[in-house]
Scaffold this motif. Structure first.
Motif, mmCIF file in Angstrom:
data_model
loop_
_atom_site.group_PDB
_atom_site.id
_atom_site.type_symbol
_atom_site.label_atom_id
_atom_site.label_comp_id
_atom_site.label_asym_id
_atom_site.label_seq_id
_atom_site.Cartn_x
_atom_site.Cartn_y
_atom_site.Cartn_z
ATOM 1 N N LEU A 83 0.718 -1.227 0.004
ATOM 2 C CA LEU A 83 0.161 -0.146 -0.069
ATOM 3 C C LEU A 83 0.902 1.253 0.017
ATOM 4 O O LEU A 83 0.396 2.360 -0.256
ATOM 5 C CB LEU A 83 -0.782 -0.122 1.320
ATOM 6 N N THR A 84 2.088 1.164 0.508
ATOM 7 C CA THR A 84 2.812 2.338 0.292
ATOM 8 C C THR A 84 3.043 3.228 -0.989
ATOM 9 O O THR A 84 2.863 4.270 -0.932
ATOM 10 C CB THR A 84 4.152 2.074 1.097
ATOM 11 N N PRO A 111 7.788 12.961 -1.318
ATOM 12 C CA PRO A 111 6.710 12.994 -0.610
ATOM 13 C C PRO A 111 6.670 12.930 1.056
ATOM 14 O O PRO A 111 7.859 11.994 1.612
ATOM 15 C CB PRO A 111 5.831 11.646 -1.041
ATOM 16 N N LEU A 112 6.222 13.779 1.819
ATOM 17 C CA LEU A 112 6.183 13.640 3.432
ATOM 18 C C LEU A 112 4.861 12.808 3.874
ATOM 19 O O LEU A 112 4.012 12.517 3.158
ATOM 20 C CB LEU A 112 6.306 14.958 3.834
ATOM 21 N N LEU A 167 2.259 17.146 -1.073
ATOM 22 C CA LEU A 167 2.627 17.204 0.361
ATOM 23 C C LEU A 167 4.036 16.785 0.274
ATOM 24 O O LEU A 167 4.372 15.611 0.611
ATOM 25 C CB LEU A 167 1.545 16.343 1.091
ATOM 26 N N THR A 168 5.118 17.495 -0.002
ATOM 27 C CA THR A 168 6.322 17.007 -0.101
ATOM 28 C C THR A 168 7.113 17.831 1.008
ATOM 29 O O THR A 168 6.917 18.870 1.618
ATOM 30 C CB THR A 168 6.932 17.403 -1.427
ATOM 31 N N THR A 195 -0.456 9.370 -3.964
ATOM 32 C CA THR A 195 -1.306 10.296 -3.199
ATOM 33 C C THR A 195 -0.841 11.563 -2.834
ATOM 34 O O THR A 195 -1.075 12.808 -2.947
ATOM 35 C CB THR A 195 -2.359 9.581 -2.251
ATOM 36 N N LEU A 196 0.437 11.474 -1.995
ATOM 37 C CA LEU A 196 0.895 12.444 -1.618
ATOM 38 C C LEU A 196 1.762 13.590 -2.305
ATOM 39 O O LEU A 196 1.799 14.753 -2.257
ATOM 40 C CB LEU A 196 2.101 11.993 -0.390
ATOM 41 N N ARG A 197 2.320 12.819 -3.395
ATOM 42 C CA ARG A 197 2.825 13.443 -4.330
ATOM 43 C C ARG A 197 1.792 14.289 -5.373
ATOM 44 O O ARG A 197 2.071 15.437 -5.616
ATOM 45 C CB ARG A 197 3.399 12.701 -5.278
#
Length: 321
Positions: free
Chosen positions: A19-20, A51-52, A32-33, A26-28
């Motif tokens: 799932l990572t 991504p963070l 949200l970096t 999604t974060l990218r």
């Protein structure tokens, strides 16, 4: 090892590993970096845009632990992980959304950490019958009034959580250092809940390590590091091994102490003890160590710390008398 424990670590590892990539995408997509501090060297500046908040995926560990052993102590450990993780998420979100490396203020983080910790300690004392004493040696316990115990342990937990948070500065570093610490608690505990939680967290960390090893495809951020820090500190309290913390948490405390010494010395002399703090940056800037070398060496030291702590626990502490 029970088959349920093997299933728990296997499932947590597979879920995180599978799932990572979806979380990273999604974060990218949401931009949200990780913002990078300007004082960091060029190799760190190249990580801008990574991504963070990938530490969100570690919540799978909480869910998996609860699935296999839905008991009060597992729920407590899960709540500890989530509360510290939420605080870390708040910090990460401000960093990522506003590209502000400072995140929320240190004072705000401390206020929340102390608030979480005191509530959780009261739950341990009055719902899980935690005694207000600290194990020193076989047959020797330090008996403290409840008030004094709460203050001392609250300072210990918040300090330890932040020390562990400082360790999350290089690709894969905190994961490599935290796995031996969780393994220590798995080995010494007679509680199936602690064994399950510790082993499941190892599985999750191994799954995330695939994407966090240099060059990292995502950073766990404070979302993961504070959650790991809070849960490890509370595991030490639950298992009554607070006296072992200087050894068991050696790497974390060295990271924290390097920051404290650096700030104190600079204020007095306007000079620096280390090229940069926390100390893992010093090895990179002064000695030219690669990130992988630092991660391997610090991880090895953490395994040695866990082994020495186990020897002391087995032959000196009352827990195995």
């Amino acid at each position: 090892m029970e088959s349920s424990l093997l299933s728990a670590i296997s499932i947590s590892f597979l879920l995180v590993a599978i799932l990572t990539p979806i979380l990273i995408w999604t974060l990218r997509s949401l931009n949200l970096t990780q913002p990078i501090r300007v004082e960091l060297p060029p190799d760190h500046q190249a990580k801008r845009g990574t991504p963070l908040m990938a530490g969100i995926i570690l919540l799978i560990g909480v869910i998996t632990s609860t699935y296999f052993h839905p008991k009060p102590l597992v729920l407590f450990l899960g709540a500890t992980f989530v509360l510290f993780g939420i605080l870390g998420f708040m910090d990460d979100f401000k960093k990522a959304a506003f590209q502000d490396p400072s995140g929320i203020s240190g004072k705000t983080k401390l206020i929340f950490q102390f608030a979480f910790t005191i509530v959780l300690l009261f739950v341990l004392l009055y719902q899980f019958n935690l005694s207000s004493e600290i194990t020193l040696l076989k047959g020797y316990n330090l008996h403290l009034p409840i008030f004094a115990y709460l203050i001392l342990i609250m300072l210990f937990i918040v300090g330890s959580a932040n020390a562990i948070n400082f360790t999350d500065g290089l690709d894969g570093l905190l994961i490599n250092v935290a796995i031996p610490t969780f393994f220590f608690f798995f080995v010494i505990s007679e509680r199936i809940e602690v064994q399950t939680f510790s082993l499941v967290m190892i599985g999750c960390l191994l799954g995330l390590f695939i994407y966090n090893i240099y060059p990292a495809k995502a950073f766990m951020g404070d979302t993961g590091s504070l959650a790991i820090g809070g849960s490890l500190a509370f595991l030490a309290v639950i298992e009554k091994v607070e006296i072992l913390i200087p050894i068991l948490f050696f790497v974390y405390l060295a990271e924290q102490l390097s920051v404290i010494l650096q700030v104190w010395y600079y204020k007095k002399t306007k000079l620096r003890i280390f090229r940069m703090a926390p100390i893992h940056y010093h090895f990179s800037l002064k000695y030219g160590w690669s990130e992988n070398k630092i991660v391997i060496v610090f991880g090895f030291i953490s395994w040695i710390s866990a082994f020495i702590s186990w020897i002391i626990w087995k032959y000196i502490l009352i827990l195995n008398a």
